[in-house]
Design a protein around this motif. Structure first.
Motif, PDB file in Angstrom:
ATOM      1  N   SER A 298       0.897  -1.201   0.176  1.00 56.07           N
ATOM      2  CA  SER A 298      -0.063   0.083  -0.001  1.00 56.07           C
ATOM      3  C   SER A 298       0.966   1.082  -0.028  1.00 56.07           C
ATOM      4  O   SER A 298       1.921   1.032   0.527  1.00 56.07           O
ATOM      5  CB  SER A 298      -0.776  -0.285   1.264  1.00 56.07           C
ATOM      6  OG  SER A 298      -0.915   0.736   1.956  1.00 56.07           O
ATOM      7  N   LEU A 299       0.592   2.113  -0.540  1.00 57.76           N
ATOM      8  CA  LEU A 299       1.126   3.268  -1.089  1.00 57.76           C
ATOM      9  C   LEU A 299       1.389   4.123   0.294  1.00 57.76           C
ATOM     10  O   LEU A 299       2.657   4.764   0.254  1.00 57.76           O
ATOM     11  CB  LEU A 299       0.384   4.455  -1.981  1.00 57.76           C
ATOM     12  CG  LEU A 299       1.040   5.608  -2.720  1.00 57.76           C
ATOM     13  CD1 LEU A 299       2.432   5.284  -3.237  1.00 57.76           C
ATOM     14  CD2 LEU A 299       0.109   6.367  -3.641  1.00 57.76           C
ATOM     15  N   ASP A 300       0.648   4.093   1.419  1.00 55.71           N
ATOM     16  CA  ASP A 300       1.139   4.851   2.603  1.00 55.71           C
ATOM     17  C   ASP A 300       1.341   3.981   3.646  1.00 55.71           C
ATOM     18  O   ASP A 300       1.560   4.337   4.820  1.00 55.71           O
ATOM     19  CB  ASP A 300      -0.123   5.670   2.898  1.00 55.71           C
ATOM     20  CG  ASP A 300      -1.347   4.864   2.872  1.00 55.71           C
ATOM     21  OD1 ASP A 300      -1.261   3.670   2.783  1.00 55.71           O
ATOM     22  OD2 ASP A 300      -2.407   5.409   3.231  1.00 55.71           O
TER      23      ASP A 300
ATOM     24  N   ALA B 208       8.392  -1.520 -10.460  1.00 51.75           N
ATOM     25  CA  ALA B 208       9.868  -0.921  -9.829  1.00 51.75           C
ATOM     26  C   ALA B 208       9.545   0.400  -9.489  1.00 51.75           C
ATOM     27  O   ALA B 208       9.989   0.899  -8.401  1.00 51.75           O
ATOM     28  CB  ALA B 208      10.817  -1.232 -10.646  1.00 51.75           C
ATOM     29  N   LEU B 209       8.785   1.247 -10.283  1.00 53.87           N
ATOM     30  CA  LEU B 209       8.552   2.798 -10.261  1.00 53.87           C
ATOM     31  C   LEU B 209       7.553   2.642  -9.126  1.00 53.87           C
ATOM     32  O   LEU B 209       7.675   3.618  -8.096  1.00 53.87           O
ATOM     33  CB  LEU B 209       7.778   3.402 -11.445  1.00 53.87           C
ATOM     34  CG  LEU B 209       8.948   3.310 -12.708  1.00 53.87           C
ATOM     35  CD1 LEU B 209       7.907   4.096 -13.744  1.00 53.87           C
ATOM     36  CD2 LEU B 209       9.787   4.286 -12.335  1.00 53.87           C
ATOM     37  N   PHE B 210       6.505   1.905  -8.763  1.00 51.28           N
ATOM     38  CA  PHE B 210       5.789   2.002  -7.761  1.00 51.28           C
ATOM     39  C   PHE B 210       6.436   1.931  -6.401  1.00 51.28           C
ATOM     40  O   PHE B 210       6.299   2.468  -5.479  1.00 51.28           O
ATOM     41  CB  PHE B 210       4.431   0.927  -7.846  1.00 51.28           C
ATOM     42  CG  PHE B 210       3.404   0.778  -6.923  1.00 51.28           C
ATOM     43  CD1 PHE B 210       3.035   1.858  -6.149  1.00 51.28           C
ATOM     44  CD2 PHE B 210       3.240  -0.540  -6.126  1.00 51.28           C
ATOM     45  CE1 PHE B 210       2.065   1.912  -5.174  1.00 51.28           C
ATOM     46  CE2 PHE B 210       2.152  -0.585  -5.288  1.00 51.28           C
ATOM     47  CZ  PHE B 210       1.392   0.692  -4.677  1.00 51.28           C
ATOM     48  N   LYS B 211       7.431   0.847  -6.240  1.00 52.55           N
ATOM     49  CA  LYS B 211       8.147   0.771  -5.290  1.00 52.55           C
ATOM     50  C   LYS B 211       8.978   1.698  -5.023  1.00 52.55           C
ATOM     51  O   LYS B 211       9.146   2.370  -3.783  1.00 52.55           O
ATOM     52  CB  LYS B 211       9.260  -0.377  -5.370  1.00 52.55           C
ATOM     53  CG  LYS B 211       9.683  -1.044  -4.073  1.00 52.55           C
ATOM     54  CD  LYS B 211      10.578  -2.507  -4.392  1.00 52.55           C
ATOM     55  CE  LYS B 211      11.046  -3.205  -3.108  1.00 52.55           C
ATOM     56  NZ  LYS B 211      12.292  -2.554  -2.577  1.00 52.55           N
ATOM     57  N   ALA B 212       9.578   2.509  -5.864  1.00 53.09           N
ATOM     58  CA  ALA B 212      10.389   3.632  -5.695  1.00 53.09           C
ATOM     59  C   ALA B 212       9.421   4.793  -4.935  1.00 53.09           C
ATOM     60  O   ALA B 212       9.954   5.369  -3.844  1.00 53.09           O
ATOM     61  CB  ALA B 212      11.013   4.344  -6.820  1.00 53.09           C
TER      62      ALA B 212
ATOM     63  N   ARG C 150      -3.561   1.212  -9.873  1.00 58.23           N
ATOM     64  CA  ARG C 150      -4.699   1.590  -9.104  1.00 58.23           C
ATOM     65  C   ARG C 150      -4.528   2.557  -8.137  1.00 58.23           C
ATOM     66  O   ARG C 150      -5.186   3.337  -8.050  1.00 58.23           O
ATOM     67  CB  ARG C 150      -5.293  -0.035  -8.783  1.00 58.23           C
ATOM     68  CG  ARG C 150      -5.923  -0.587  -9.775  1.00 58.23           C
ATOM     69  CD  ARG C 150      -6.761  -1.676  -9.152  1.00 58.23           C
ATOM     70  NE  ARG C 150      -7.358  -2.491 -10.460  1.00 58.23           N
ATOM     71  CZ  ARG C 150      -7.447  -3.806 -10.569  1.00 58.23           C
ATOM     72  NH1 ARG C 150      -6.709  -4.555  -9.887  1.00 58.23           N
ATOM     73  NH2 ARG C 150      -7.710  -4.149 -11.730  1.00 58.23           N
ATOM     74  N   GLN C 151      -3.433   2.341  -7.307  1.00 63.06           N
ATOM     75  CA  GLN C 151      -3.237   3.236  -6.082  1.00 63.06           C
ATOM     76  C   GLN C 151      -2.802   4.498  -6.557  1.00 63.06           C
ATOM     77  O   GLN C 151      -2.989   5.276  -5.796  1.00 63.06           O
ATOM     78  CB  GLN C 151      -2.318   2.665  -5.199  1.00 63.06           C
ATOM     79  CG  GLN C 151      -3.127   1.154  -4.276  1.00 63.06           C
ATOM     80  CD  GLN C 151      -1.983   0.877  -3.229  1.00 63.06           C
ATOM     81  OE1 GLN C 151      -1.440   1.450  -2.471  1.00 63.06           O
ATOM     82  NE2 GLN C 151      -1.957  -0.516  -3.214  1.00 63.06           N
ATOM     83  N   THR C 152      -2.005   4.535  -7.761  1.00 61.34           N
ATOM     84  CA  THR C 152      -1.425   5.845  -8.156  1.00 61.34           C
ATOM     85  C   THR C 152      -2.591   6.649  -8.668  1.00 61.34           C
ATOM     86  O   THR C 152      -2.258   7.826  -9.547  1.00 61.34           O
ATOM     87  CB  THR C 152      -0.135   5.748  -9.003  1.00 61.34           C
ATOM     88  OG1 THR C 152      -0.556   4.868  -9.810  1.00 61.34           O
ATOM     89  CG2 THR C 152       0.927   5.073  -8.059  1.00 61.34           C
ATOM     90  N   GLY C 153      -3.448   5.963  -9.024  1.00 64.66           N
ATOM     91  CA  GLY C 153      -4.901   6.753 -10.011  1.00 64.66           C
ATOM     92  C   GLY C 153      -4.565   6.844 -11.471  1.00 64.66           C
ATOM     93  O   GLY C 153      -4.982   7.559 -12.001  1.00 64.66           O
ATOM     94  N   GLY C 154      -3.675   5.539 -11.796  1.00 67.17           N
ATOM     95  CA  GLY C 154      -3.276   5.517 -13.152  1.00 67.17           C
ATOM     96  C   GLY C 154      -4.177   4.550 -13.958  1.00 67.17           C
ATOM     97  O   GLY C 154      -5.371   4.428 -13.514  1.00 67.17           O
TER      98      GLY C 154
END
Ligand code: F0G
Length: 420
Positions: free
Chosen positions: A4-6, A254-258, A327-331
């Motif tokens: 999860s992003l946060d 990988a970008l999501f993980k960064a 999904r979590q980044t709104g893409g």
């Protein structure tokens, strides 16, 4: 730290080595990072991620290229050629034509072997040395094999690559061949090749360096750090959206993980994270299908076809990491046909940016989403172009104009070009 992003940073478990460990994204199983060779979870076969007790902030980064981001990687240095620090091109005419506020092209084709795979290999081959493994191997649509061959050669290691026969662009086979990989051409597609390499790895015959290997994605994570830093240096903000081609969905993961790591470190707010937007060729679009259907799993496509051979993939192995990222980044994700890909390749070439077909998919996808109104006119967008034009000279010839024969004299040339 979950997907999860946060999610906050985690305390290091007992198995950690200097604050670094491997964690299964499905069952949460934790493993020592370098004690044994493993690519998936021992317990449930889920995908593994490299985790850190101390995710870095921007202040921790110093130097240039992939190893500028050593504070976010498991080692201080790797087997390097060197890689990273790629251009973030302005494309003013294309920006006007597509109709967004800002458009920059992150050209990963400018890495040493001509694709983003070098970022993954500088870390992956370093880990292979740490583990003391023998033969390195990958399945590939071409670029991974070129990078593995070069970085394996640099590290003095034996390399084996499995390619789908007749479906790999000429430049990539030439690279793997000259850098002395043993090349096996399989009568099947990329996904079949990956099945075989996974079997070989499970039998202990090879060390697998496809993006299923979690350490590869650590290196590719630096694309995200670089884009954020460069964009902020130029405009004082982060981009709203990053558009990228998707094959195995390694870069998307990988970008999501960064971004998750920067959020966990307090270096970025979740609402500042760019919307990850994936593009696939219409003939190989299982991720797009999953996003459009709201599915949690991706259906494997057994029949795939596209001129963009680099992303001719029907079973994106990193989907469980990438779907939450989109999904979590709104893409979102979108499919483009081969004609649109070639047209985007020409558009980029007219701005002086030479890319292979799969790379141009990002621009074709952006154009389509802008036309549909999914992307707004006031957005700041970065498109990722993943491989160099010379990777696929045949596609470049087909997309470009034909050479014109002319007689061997200045007069003949003048007459031919219609000069006075
Ligand atoms: N663009 C290019 C030029 C590629 O070579 C690849 C993948 C991708 C995009 C897709 O990236 O897998 O991270 O979603 N090429 C691999 C290979 C499969 O074998 O070279 P992804």
């Amino acid at each position: 730290m979950s997907l999860s992003l946060d999610a906050p940073a985690q305390d290091a478990p007992a198995v950690a080595d200097d604050g670094v460990w491997l964690e299964c994204i499905a069952c949460g199983g934790q493993f020592a990072p370098f004690d044994d060779v493993r690519f998936t979870c021992d317990d449930c076969d889920g995908l593994l991620e490299v985790r850190y007790a101390h995710p870095p902030t921007f202040d921790d980064f110093e130097g240039e290229g992939v190893w500028r981001y050593a504070a976010a990687l498991p080692f201080e240095e790797g087997v390097s050629l060197p890689e990273g620090h790629t251009p973030l091109h302005e494309v003013p005419r294309l920006k006007e034509d597509v109709g967004v506020d800002r458009l920059r092209i992150k050209h990963e084709g400018m890495n040493p072997t001509g694709s983003f795979k070098d970022r993954g290999m500088t870390v992956g081959v370093r880990v292979a040395k740490e583990l003391g493994v023998g033969r390195l191997a990958c399945a590939s649509t071409g670029n991974t094999s070129a990078a593995l061959a070069a970085y394996g050669a640099r590290g003095g290691m034996e390399t084996l690559v499995l390619l789908p026969a007749g479906k790999v662009a000429a430049g990539k086979v030439a690279q793997a061949s000259l850098h002395d990989a043993r090349i096996l051409e399989v009568d099947g597609n990329f996904d079949d090749c990956l099945d075989i390499v996974q079997d070989l790895a499970n039998r202990g015959e090879v060390y697998l360096l496809n993006s299923l290997n979690p350490f590869r994605l650590e290196g590719q994570k630096t694309i995200g750090f670089e884009i954020l830093e460069e964009f902020r240096d130029d405009y004082g903000t982060f981009p709203d959206r990053i558009v990228l081609p998707v094959g195995n969905a390694g870069n998307t993961s990988a970008l999501f993980k960064a971004f998750r790591e920067l959020v966990a470190a307090g270096a970025m707010d979740p609402d500042e994270v760019p919307a990850l937007t994936g593009v696939q060729a219409a003939g190989a679009a299982p991720m797009v299908e999953a996003i459009e259907n709201g599915a949690d799993e991706v259906r494997r496509w057994d029949e795939v076809e596209t001129r963009a051979t680099a992303i001719r993939i029907g079973n994106p192995v990193n989907a469980p990491k990438a779907l939450p990222g989109i999904r979590q980044t709104g893409g979102t994700a979108v499919a483009v046909d081969d004609e649109a890909i070639t047209e985007a390749q020409r558009d980029l070439a007219r701005e002086g940016v030479g890319v292979e077909p799969a790379s141009a998919a990002s621009v074709a996808g952006l154009r389509k989403l802008r036309e549909r109104g999914v992307v707004d006119a006031d957005e700041d967008v970065v498109c990722l172009t993943t491989g160099h034009l010379l990777k696929d000279p045949d596609a470049a010839y087909e997309a470009g104009g034909d050479p014109e024969p002319v007689a061997n004299s200045t007069d003949a040339v003048l007459e031919h070009i219609g000069a006075e």
